[in-house]
Design a protein around this motif. Structure first.
Motif, PDB file in Angstrom:
ATOM      1  N   VAL A   5      83.260   6.541  65.140  1.00  0.00           N
ATOM      2  CA  VAL A   5      82.465   7.065  64.118  1.00  0.00           C
ATOM      3  C   VAL A   5      82.835   8.505  63.885  1.00  0.00           C
ATOM      4  CG1 VAL A   5      80.364   8.042  63.120  1.00  0.00           C
ATOM      5  CG2 VAL A   5      80.471   5.523  63.903  1.00  0.00           C
ATOM      6  N   ASN A   6      82.821   9.553  65.251  1.00  0.00           N
ATOM      7  CA  ASN A   6      83.195  10.737  65.466  1.00  0.00           C
ATOM      8  C   ASN A   6      84.768  10.587  65.159  1.00  0.00           C
ATOM      9  OD1 ASN A   6      80.938  11.726  66.362  1.00  0.00           O
ATOM     10  ND2 ASN A   6      81.394  11.356  68.408  1.00  0.00           N
ATOM     11  N   ASP A   7      85.481   9.873  65.392  1.00  0.00           N
ATOM     12  CA  ASP A   7      86.854  10.078  65.061  1.00  0.00           C
ATOM     13  C   ASP A   7      87.217   9.860  63.454  1.00  0.00           C
ATOM     14  OD1 ASP A   7      87.536  10.146  67.770  1.00  0.00           O
ATOM     15  OD2 ASP A   7      88.254   8.196  68.070  1.00  0.00           O
ATOM     16  N   ALA A   8      86.353   8.967  63.026  1.00  0.00           N
ATOM     17  CA  ALA A   8      86.595   9.155  61.511  1.00  0.00           C
ATOM     18  C   ALA A   8      86.106  10.154  60.977  1.00  0.00           C
ATOM     19  CB  ALA A   8      85.877   7.821  61.046  1.00  0.00           C
ATOM     20  N   VAL A   9      85.022  10.850  61.419  1.00  0.00           N
ATOM     21  CA  VAL A   9      84.266  11.904  60.669  1.00  0.00           C
ATOM     22  C   VAL A   9      85.501  12.995  61.002  1.00  0.00           C
ATOM     23  CG1 VAL A   9      82.633  13.914  60.888  1.00  0.00           C
ATOM     24  CG2 VAL A   9      82.169  11.316  60.968  1.00  0.00           C
ATOM     25  N   GLU A  10      86.048  13.067  62.163  1.00  0.00           N
ATOM     26  CA  GLU A  10      87.190  14.271  62.287  1.00  0.00           C
ATOM     27  C   GLU A  10      88.194  14.288  61.391  1.00  0.00           C
ATOM     28  OE1 GLU A  10      86.993  16.977  64.386  1.00  0.00           O
ATOM     29  OE2 GLU A  10      85.011  16.481  65.044  1.00  0.00           O
ATOM     30  N   THR A  11      88.757  12.803  61.402  1.00  0.00           N
ATOM     31  CA  THR A  11      89.817  12.445  60.341  1.00  0.00           C
ATOM     32  C   THR A  11      89.464  12.837  58.909  1.00  0.00           C
ATOM     33  OG1 THR A  11      90.664  10.961  61.835  1.00  0.00           O
ATOM     34  CG2 THR A  11      91.672  10.758  59.443  1.00  0.00           C
ATOM     35  N   ILE A  12      88.460  12.444  58.269  1.00  0.00           N
ATOM     36  CA  ILE A  12      88.320  12.861  57.124  1.00  0.00           C
ATOM     37  C   ILE A  12      88.051  14.172  56.851  1.00  0.00           C
ATOM     38  CG2 ILE A  12      86.400  12.399  55.202  1.00  0.00           C
ATOM     39  CD1 ILE A  12      88.406   9.898  55.708  1.00  0.00           C
ATOM     40  N   ALA A  13      87.071  15.014  57.988  1.00  0.00           N
ATOM     41  CA  ALA A  13      87.151  16.355  57.538  1.00  0.00           C
ATOM     42  C   ALA A  13      88.448  17.219  57.557  1.00  0.00           C
ATOM     43  CB  ALA A  13      86.162  16.885  58.782  1.00  0.00           C
ATOM     44  N   ALA A  14      89.330  16.870  58.376  1.00  0.00           N
ATOM     45  CA  ALA A  14      90.599  17.387  58.359  1.00  0.00           C
ATOM     46  C   ALA A  14      91.418  17.187  57.091  1.00  0.00           C
ATOM     47  CB  ALA A  14      91.335  16.986  59.655  1.00  0.00           C
ATOM     48  N   LEU A  15      91.369  16.066  56.720  1.00  0.00           N
ATOM     49  CA  LEU A  15      92.093  15.660  55.482  1.00  0.00           C
ATOM     50  C   LEU A  15      91.424  16.356  54.208  1.00  0.00           C
ATOM     51  CD1 LEU A  15      92.965  11.887  56.196  1.00  0.00           C
ATOM     52  CD2 LEU A  15      94.499  13.855  55.942  1.00  0.00           C
ATOM     53  N   LEU A  16      90.058  16.489  54.045  1.00  0.00           N
ATOM     54  CA  LEU A  16      89.353  17.058  53.045  1.00  0.00           C
ATOM     55  C   LEU A  16      89.821  18.523  52.973  1.00  0.00           C
ATOM     56  CD1 LEU A  16      87.305  17.050  50.754  1.00  0.00           C
ATOM     57  CD2 LEU A  16      85.611  17.264  52.476  1.00  0.00           C
ATOM     58  N   HIS A  17      89.681  19.069  54.324  1.00  0.00           N
ATOM     59  CA  HIS A  17      90.065  20.737  54.629  1.00  0.00           C
ATOM     60  C   HIS A  17      91.442  20.816  54.113  1.00  0.00           C
ATOM     61  CE1 HIS A  17      91.070  24.271  56.605  1.00  0.00           C
ATOM     62  NE2 HIS A  17      90.133  24.708  56.232  1.00  0.00           N
ATOM     63  N   ARG A  18      92.358  20.085  54.429  1.00  0.00           N
ATOM     64  CA  ARG A  18      93.686  20.119  54.010  1.00  0.00           C
ATOM     65  C   ARG A  18      93.839  19.991  52.338  1.00  0.00           C
ATOM     66  NH1 ARG A  18      98.444  16.103  54.817  1.00  0.00           N
ATOM     67  NH2 ARG A  18     100.336  17.302  54.068  1.00  0.00           N
ATOM     68  N   PHE A  19      93.393  18.872  51.936  1.00  0.00           N
ATOM     69  CA  PHE A  19      93.102  18.722  50.411  1.00  0.00           C
ATOM     70  C   PHE A  19      92.839  19.879  49.960  1.00  0.00           C
ATOM     71  CE2 PHE A  19      91.058  16.087  46.920  1.00  0.00           C
ATOM     72  CZ  PHE A  19      92.305  15.814  46.167  1.00  0.00           C
ATOM     73  N   GLU A  20      91.667  20.409  50.242  1.00  0.00           N
ATOM     74  CA  GLU A  20      91.138  21.467  49.370  1.00  0.00           C
ATOM     75  C   GLU A  20      91.937  22.916  49.411  1.00  0.00           C
ATOM     76  OE1 GLU A  20      86.556  20.817  49.928  1.00  0.00           O
ATOM     77  OE2 GLU A  20      87.321  21.945  51.374  1.00  0.00           O
ATOM     78  N   THR A  21      92.759  23.126  50.588  1.00  0.00           N
ATOM     79  CA  THR A  21      93.395  24.012  50.885  1.00  0.00           C
ATOM     80  C   THR A  21      94.791  24.056  49.952  1.00  0.00           C
ATOM     81  OG1 THR A  21      92.766  24.481  53.090  1.00  0.00           O
ATOM     82  CG2 THR A  21      94.974  25.181  52.512  1.00  0.00           C
ATOM     83  N   LEU A  22      95.293  22.652  49.804  1.00  0.00           N
ATOM     84  CA  LEU A  22      96.523  22.575  49.016  1.00  0.00           C
ATOM     85  C   LEU A  22      96.191  22.622  47.704  1.00  0.00           C
ATOM     86  CD1 LEU A  22      98.135  19.620  51.011  1.00  0.00           C
ATOM     87  CD2 LEU A  22      99.049  21.851  50.859  1.00  0.00           C
ATOM     88  N   ILE A  23      94.950  22.327  47.355  1.00  0.00           N
ATOM     89  CA  ILE A  23      94.778  22.305  45.856  1.00  0.00           C
ATOM     90  C   ILE A  23      94.624  24.082  45.215  1.00  0.00           C
ATOM     91  CG2 ILE A  23      92.797  22.519  43.966  1.00  0.00           C
ATOM     92  CD1 ILE A  23      92.292  19.219  45.075  1.00  0.00           C
ATOM     93  N   ASP A  24      93.908  24.844  46.257  1.00  0.00           N
ATOM     94  CA  ASP A  24      93.829  26.298  46.244  1.00  0.00           C
ATOM     95  C   ASP A  24      95.214  27.118  46.022  1.00  0.00           C
ATOM     96  OD1 ASP A  24      90.944  26.264  46.020  1.00  0.00           O
ATOM     97  OD2 ASP A  24      90.857  26.684  48.049  1.00  0.00           O
ATOM     98  N   GLU A  25      96.086  26.298  46.958  1.00  0.00           N
ATOM     99  CA  GLU A  25      97.604  27.031  46.930  1.00  0.00           C
ATOM    100  C   GLU A  25      98.384  26.791  45.781  1.00  0.00           C
ATOM    101  OE1 GLU A  25      99.516  25.530  50.534  1.00  0.00           O
ATOM    102  OE2 GLU A  25      98.082  26.839  52.075  1.00  0.00           O
ATOM    103  N   THR A  26      97.911  25.261  45.125  1.00  0.00           N
ATOM    104  CA  THR A  26      98.522  25.111  43.766  1.00  0.00           C
ATOM    105  C   THR A  26      98.258  26.078  42.870  1.00  0.00           C
ATOM    106  OG1 THR A  26      98.699  22.577  44.707  1.00  0.00           O
ATOM    107  CG2 THR A  26      98.927  23.118  42.100  1.00  0.00           C
ATOM    108  N   VAL A  27      96.592  26.131  42.741  1.00  0.00           N
ATOM    109  CA  VAL A  27      96.216  27.100  41.653  1.00  0.00           C
ATOM    110  C   VAL A  27      96.641  28.580  41.876  1.00  0.00           C
ATOM    111  CG1 VAL A  27      94.188  28.254  40.819  1.00  0.00           C
ATOM    112  CG2 VAL A  27      94.208  25.595  41.487  1.00  0.00           C
ATOM    113  N   THR A  28      96.837  28.966  43.047  1.00  0.00           N
ATOM    114  CA  THR A  28      97.421  30.260  43.291  1.00  0.00           C
ATOM    115  C   THR A  28      98.958  30.315  42.865  1.00  0.00           C
ATOM    116  OG1 THR A  28      95.972  30.690  44.928  1.00  0.00           O
ATOM    117  CG2 THR A  28      97.817  32.193  45.209  1.00  0.00           C
ATOM    118  N   CYS A  29      99.809  29.381  43.181  1.00  0.00           N
ATOM    119  CA  CYS A  29     100.856  29.188  43.081  1.00  0.00           C
ATOM    120  C   CYS A  29     101.310  29.131  41.273  1.00  0.00           C
ATOM    121  CB  CYS A  29     101.761  28.328  43.707  1.00  0.00           C
ATOM    122  SG  CYS A  29     103.444  28.230  43.514  1.00  0.00           S
TER     123      CYS A  29
END
Length: 107
Positions: A5-29
């Motif tokens: 469960v902890n591994d799954a949470v860490e994976t989802i959290a990291a991917l969500l953070h990356r996803f949000e960051t990439l969207i913000d970078e897309t809007v900025t660009c």
């Protein structure tokens, strides 16, 4: 809590953070591109109609990226509810601070 469960949470959290960051970078660009296009047209001494359709398409892409961001934020909120229901602590990446909900404008 189980390691799986902890591994799954860490994976989802990291991917969500990356996803949000990439969207913000897309809007900025996209915004930078939209700002540069009229300036480049003017610098090249092209008529106002030159690139108008392309500029409109970039504007629509920016709007779509902003909509994607809205959906990503909604997904984040839903995942927070799942996390709370499981009694898990939040995963933090150290680059965001919690805001008092009364201080943040939320429609």
């Amino acid at each position: 809590m189980h390691k799986d469960v902890n591994d799954a949470v860490e994976t989802i959290a990291a991917l969500l953070h990356r996803f949000e960051t990439l969207i913000d970078e897309t809007v900025t660009c996209g915004a930078q591109l939209a700002g540069a296009m009229p300036a480049a047209r003017k610098q090249a001494n092209l008529p106002a109609l030159a690139g108008q359709h392309a500029l409109g398409a970039v504007g629509e892409a920016i709007t779509a990226a902003i909509e994607a961001r809205r959906h990503a934020v909604a997904a984040h909120k839903h995942l927070d509810k799942v996390r709370e229901a499981l009694g898990l602590t939040p995963v933090s990446f150290g680059d965001e601070t919690r805001k008092d909900p009364h201080e943040v404008f939320m429609p």
